[in-house]
Motif scaffolding. Structure first.
Motif, short mmCIF file in Angstrom:
data_model
loop_
_atom_site.label_atom_id
_atom_site.label_comp_id
_atom_site.label_asym_id
_atom_site.label_seq_id
_atom_site.Cartn_x
_atom_site.Cartn_y
_atom_site.Cartn_z
N ASP A 205 24.95 41.58 41.69
CA ASP A 205 24.63 41.32 43.09
C ASP A 205 25.08 42.47 43.98
OD1 ASP A 205 23.49 38.63 42.76
OD2 ASP A 205 25.49 38.17 42.01
N ILE A 206 26.24 43.03 43.68
CA ILE A 206 26.70 44.20 44.44
C ILE A 206 25.74 45.36 44.23
CG2 ILE A 206 28.54 45.92 44.62
CD1 ILE A 206 30.49 43.58 43.90
N ASP A 207 25.29 45.56 43.01
CA ASP A 207 24.33 46.63 42.75
C ASP A 207 23.04 46.41 43.54
OD1 ASP A 207 23.25 48.99 41.24
OD2 ASP A 207 21.85 47.44 40.56
N LEU A 208 22.57 45.17 43.60
CA LEU A 208 21.34 44.91 44.35
C LEU A 208 21.53 45.13 45.84
CD1 LEU A 208 19.70 41.87 42.56
CD2 LEU A 208 19.08 44.28 42.45
N MET A 209 22.70 44.80 46.37
CA MET A 209 22.97 45.08 47.78
C MET A 209 22.89 46.58 48.04
SD MET A 209 23.43 42.22 49.39
CE MET A 209 24.37 42.60 50.85
N ARG A 210 23.46 47.38 47.15
CA ARG A 210 23.40 48.84 47.29
C ARG A 210 21.96 49.32 47.17
NH1 ARG A 210 25.95 51.28 42.93
NH2 ARG A 210 25.86 53.23 44.07
N HIS A 211 21.22 48.73 46.23
CA HIS A 211 19.82 49.10 46.02
C HIS A 211 18.99 48.82 47.27
CE1 HIS A 211 16.14 49.78 43.79
NE2 HIS A 211 15.76 48.52 43.89
N PHE A 212 19.20 47.66 47.88
CA PHE A 212 18.43 47.27 49.05
C PHE A 212 18.89 47.97 50.33
CE2 PHE A 212 17.71 42.89 46.95
CZ PHE A 212 16.54 43.32 46.37
N CYS A 213 20.19 48.15 50.48
CA CYS A 213 20.74 48.54 51.79
C CYS A 213 21.43 49.89 51.83
CB CYS A 213 21.74 47.48 52.24
SG CYS A 213 21.07 45.82 52.28
N GLY A 214 21.69 50.50 50.70
CA GLY A 214 22.41 51.77 50.70
C GLY A 214 23.86 51.58 50.29
N GLU A 215 24.61 52.67 50.37
CA GLU A 215 26.00 52.62 49.92
C GLU A 215 26.86 51.69 50.77
OE1 GLU A 215 27.34 53.64 47.10
OE2 GLU A 215 25.32 54.31 46.56
N ILE A 216 27.84 51.12 50.15
CA ILE A 216 28.76 50.19 50.80
C ILE A 216 29.71 50.98 51.69
CG2 ILE A 216 30.63 48.54 50.38
CD1 ILE A 216 29.20 48.00 47.63
N GLU A 217 29.90 50.51 52.90
CA GLU A 217 30.82 51.15 53.84
C GLU A 217 32.09 50.35 54.02
OE1 GLU A 217 29.08 52.47 57.48
OE2 GLU A 217 27.25 53.13 56.48
N ALA A 218 32.03 49.05 53.89
CA ALA A 218 33.23 48.22 54.05
C ALA A 218 33.05 46.93 53.25
CB ALA A 218 33.46 47.89 55.52
N VAL A 219 34.16 46.40 52.79
CA VAL A 219 34.14 45.15 52.03
C VAL A 219 35.25 44.26 52.56
CG1 VAL A 219 34.47 44.06 49.77
CG2 VAL A 219 33.27 46.25 49.94
N GLN A 220 34.93 43.00 52.74
CA GLN A 220 35.93 42.01 53.09
C GLN A 220 35.67 40.84 52.17
OE1 GLN A 220 35.65 40.51 57.07
NE2 GLN A 220 37.79 39.87 57.09
N ALA A 221 36.68 40.38 51.47
CA ALA A 221 36.44 39.34 50.48
C ALA A 221 37.65 38.42 50.35
CB ALA A 221 36.14 39.97 49.13
N PHE A 222 37.39 37.23 49.83
CA PHE A 222 38.47 36.33 49.45
C PHE A 222 37.93 35.48 48.32
CE2 PHE A 222 36.07 33.73 52.39
CZ PHE A 222 36.11 32.46 51.84
N GLN A 223 38.84 34.91 47.57
CA GLN A 223 38.42 33.99 46.51
C GLN A 223 39.24 32.72 46.63
OE1 GLN A 223 39.20 35.99 42.81
NE2 GLN A 223 41.27 35.24 42.71
N SER A 224 38.74 31.67 46.02
CA SER A 224 39.44 30.41 46.09
C SER A 224 39.16 29.62 44.83
CB SER A 224 38.98 29.61 47.31
OG SER A 224 39.53 28.32 47.28
N ARG A 225 40.13 28.87 44.41
CA ARG A 225 39.94 27.95 43.30
C ARG A 225 39.90 26.52 43.82
NH1 ARG A 225 42.56 29.77 37.89
NH2 ARG A 225 42.18 32.00 38.00
N ALA A 226 39.81 26.37 45.13
CA ALA A 226 39.79 25.04 45.74
C ALA A 226 38.52 24.30 45.35
CB ALA A 226 39.86 25.16 47.26
N VAL A 227 38.64 23.02 45.24
CA VAL A 227 37.49 22.17 44.90
C VAL A 227 37.06 21.44 46.16
CG1 VAL A 227 36.67 20.23 43.53
CG2 VAL A 227 38.25 21.89 42.52
#
Length: 194
Positions: free
Chosen positions: A172-194
């Motif tokens: 998915d990250i590769d497709l974002m680069r393919h569609f939109c160009g190089e990544i300039e910033a990333v903000q992310a979080f993960q959760s194991r919450a249900v």
């Protein structure tokens, strides 16, 4: 190299392609030997024994992620072009070092980002390139994924370098680069919450 789920898919595609010939299966597992026999090609426990038995035109590396660099460097040292399944490496420094060795040796390597060749992706890219969506200035993506417990029964998928981010979200990250160009910033979080 590698006769797991993805390696078997690659082998089937090569074997079915009239303009290609499957040279061998390289994988230490007994199941890989049986798979090679079913495909009518030689089986080798390791890359060195395969090279001693004959030289293919290239190699597809579909081994566990943690082995991509080791196997990629072996292919480069042998002067063989390689399609290396994603991720190319577990970390940026190792990927950059492998790329530098490939460039110094004039050996081509390619990361296995096959989704770019999906007909839907090609149409979406053509629409973007034609300006049908206007000028894209930002993109937001959500990656929602639930892997069943059985997915993690393969031990290497639970180790560093495995897991859904490197195995799945990298597409998915590769497709974002393919569609939109190089990544300039990333903000992310993960959760194991249900």
């Amino acid at each position: 190299m590698g006769a797991g789920l993805i390696g078997r898919r690659h082998a089937a595609h090569v074997a079915a392609e009239p303009l290609a010939a499957l040279h061998a299966i390289v994988d230490p597992a007994d199941a890989a030997r049986e798979h090679a026999a079913a495909l009518g090609v030689p089986w080798h426990r390791d890359f060195a024994s395969m090279l001693a038995d004959g030289r293919p035109d290239g190699v597809i590396i579909a081994t566990p992620n943690q082995l991509h660099v080791e196997h990629g460097l072996a292919a480069i040292a042998a002067g063989l072009p390689a399609l290396i399944e994603k991720p190319l490496a577990d970390d940026i420094a190792a990927a950059e070092a492998m790329i530098a060795k490939a460039e110094a040796a004039s050996v081509r390597i390619l990361t296995g980002h096959h989704r770019r060749h999906n007909p839907l992706v090609r149409r979406a890219k053509a629409a973007i390139d034609a300006g049908r969506l206007g000028r894209i200035v930002t993109a937001h993506a959500f990656f929602w994924l639930m892997k069943p417990d059985s997915y993690f029964e393969t031990p290497w998928r639970r180790e560093a370098g495995g897991g859904p981010v490197l195995l799945n979200m990298s597409h998915d990250i590769d497709l974002m680069r393919h569609f939109c160009g190089e990544i300039e910033a990333v903000q992310a979080f993960q959760s194991r919450a249900v």
